[in-house]
Scaffold this motif. Structure first.
Motif, short mmCIF file in Angstrom:
data_model
loop_
_atom_site.label_atom_id
_atom_site.label_comp_id
_atom_site.label_asym_id
_atom_site.label_seq_id
_atom_site.Cartn_x
_atom_site.Cartn_y
_atom_site.Cartn_z
N LEU A 85 0.85 -1.18 0.00
CA LEU A 85 0.00 0.00 0.00
C LEU A 85 0.89 1.23 0.00
N LEU A 86 0.76 2.06 -1.02
CA LEU A 86 1.53 3.30 -1.15
C LEU A 86 0.58 4.48 -1.03
N VAL A 87 1.01 5.52 -0.35
CA VAL A 87 0.19 6.71 -0.14
C VAL A 87 0.77 7.86 -0.94
N SER A 88 -0.10 8.55 -1.69
CA SER A 88 0.36 9.69 -2.47
C SER A 88 -0.52 10.91 -2.24
N GLY A 89 0.06 12.08 -2.44
CA GLY A 89 -0.68 13.33 -2.42
C GLY A 89 -1.46 13.62 -1.17
N VAL A 90 -0.89 13.42 -0.01
CA VAL A 90 -1.62 13.67 1.24
C VAL A 90 -1.82 15.17 1.42
N SER A 91 -3.07 15.56 1.64
CA SER A 91 -3.37 16.98 1.84
C SER A 91 -2.77 17.44 3.17
N PRO A 92 -2.49 18.76 3.31
CA PRO A 92 -1.89 19.27 4.55
C PRO A 92 -2.72 18.96 5.80
N ALA A 93 -4.04 19.06 5.71
CA ALA A 93 -4.88 18.80 6.88
C ALA A 93 -4.76 17.35 7.32
N VAL A 94 -4.75 16.44 6.39
CA VAL A 94 -4.63 15.02 6.71
C VAL A 94 -3.22 14.69 7.15
N GLN A 95 -2.23 15.35 6.55
CA GLN A 95 -0.83 15.10 6.92
C GLN A 95 -0.60 15.42 8.39
N ARG A 96 -1.22 16.48 8.89
CA ARG A 96 -1.08 16.84 10.31
C ARG A 96 -1.56 15.71 11.22
N VAL A 97 -2.71 15.12 10.87
CA VAL A 97 -3.26 14.03 11.68
C VAL A 97 -2.34 12.81 11.60
N ILE A 98 -1.84 12.52 10.43
CA ILE A 98 -0.93 11.38 10.27
C ILE A 98 0.37 11.61 11.04
N ASP A 99 0.87 12.85 11.03
CA ASP A 99 2.09 13.17 11.78
C ASP A 99 1.87 13.04 13.30
N VAL A 100 0.76 13.59 13.78
CA VAL A 100 0.47 13.57 15.22
C VAL A 100 0.32 12.13 15.72
N THR A 101 -0.27 11.27 14.91
CA THR A 101 -0.46 9.88 15.32
C THR A 101 0.77 9.01 15.02
N ARG A 102 1.78 9.62 14.44
CA ARG A 102 3.04 8.95 14.10
C ARG A 102 2.87 7.86 13.04
N LEU A 103 1.79 7.93 12.29
CA LEU A 103 1.59 6.96 11.21
C LEU A 103 2.41 7.31 9.98
N ASN A 104 3.01 8.51 9.98
CA ASN A 104 3.87 8.90 8.85
C ASN A 104 5.06 7.96 8.72
N GLU A 105 5.46 7.34 9.82
CA GLU A 105 6.58 6.39 9.78
C GLU A 105 6.13 5.01 9.33
N TRP A 106 4.85 4.79 9.27
CA TRP A 106 4.31 3.47 8.96
C TRP A 106 3.83 3.35 7.50
N PHE A 107 3.23 4.43 6.98
CA PHE A 107 2.75 4.42 5.60
C PHE A 107 3.90 4.69 4.64
N ASP A 108 3.90 4.00 3.51
CA ASP A 108 4.92 4.18 2.49
C ASP A 108 4.48 5.26 1.52
N PRO A 109 5.20 6.41 1.50
CA PRO A 109 4.80 7.49 0.59
C PRO A 109 5.28 7.22 -0.84
N VAL A 110 4.60 7.84 -1.78
CA VAL A 110 4.98 7.78 -3.19
C VAL A 110 5.19 9.21 -3.65
N LYS A 111 6.36 9.50 -4.15
CA LYS A 111 6.62 10.85 -4.67
C LYS A 111 5.96 11.03 -6.04
N ASP A 112 6.20 10.09 -6.93
CA ASP A 112 5.64 10.13 -8.28
C ASP A 112 4.85 8.86 -8.54
#
Length: 141
Positions: A85-112
């Motif tokens: 599962l790759l995550v792309s284009g996270v909006s700023p509002a959602v990114q804040r929630v993901i950062d606060v819950t520390r899920l940013n280290e768990w989800f695999d981001p996609v640049k392109d």
């Protein structure tokens, strides 16, 4: 290619299934009300072994704990089937929630992320945008 869509007044999602990649796009608010509609509907497209799922959240304006729960379940289900599962284009509002819950280290981001496939107008096969001919029926695009 299979395309599935669901729309309410506050939330929309679409699922485009290609040969080995499923593109899922969320728009609006992923909350308690919308979670009940997408959980069951996404079960079948995510059930294939070794599938890559690209989740586009660029137009998701809000997510609550139940929405995060769906994302966590999606990732676990895909990985149990040896997919990704790759995550792309996270909006700023959602990114804040993901950062606060520390899920940013768990989800695999996609640049392109790979381009979303489109259906061939003749045979409905999945076609990558920019392709000049359909690989199944040979029609010019």
């Amino acid at each position: 290619m299979t395309v599935t869509k669901y729309t309410t007044d506050r939330f929309r999602w679409s699922c485009h299934e290609g040969d080995s990649v499923t593109h899922v796009s969320f728009q609006g608010e992923l909350d308690f009300q919308s979670v009940r509609f997408i959980s069951a509907a996404l079960r079948e497209p995510l059930s294939e072994r070794r599938r890559t799922v690209v989740l586009d959240m660029s137009e998701l304006s809000f997510i609550d704990s139940s929405g995060l729960g769906v994302l966590i379940r999606m990732k676990r289900e895909v990985e149990l089937l040896e997919g990704r599962l790759l995550v792309s284009g996270v909006s700023p509002a959602v990114q804040r929630v993901i950062d606060v819950t520390r899920l940013n280290e768990w989800f695999d981001p996609v640049k392109d992320p790979p381009p979303k496939p489109i259906p061939c107008p003749v045979c409905d096969a999945a076609i990558v945008p920019g392709t000049s001919r359909c690989s199944r029926c040979g029609s010019a695009l």
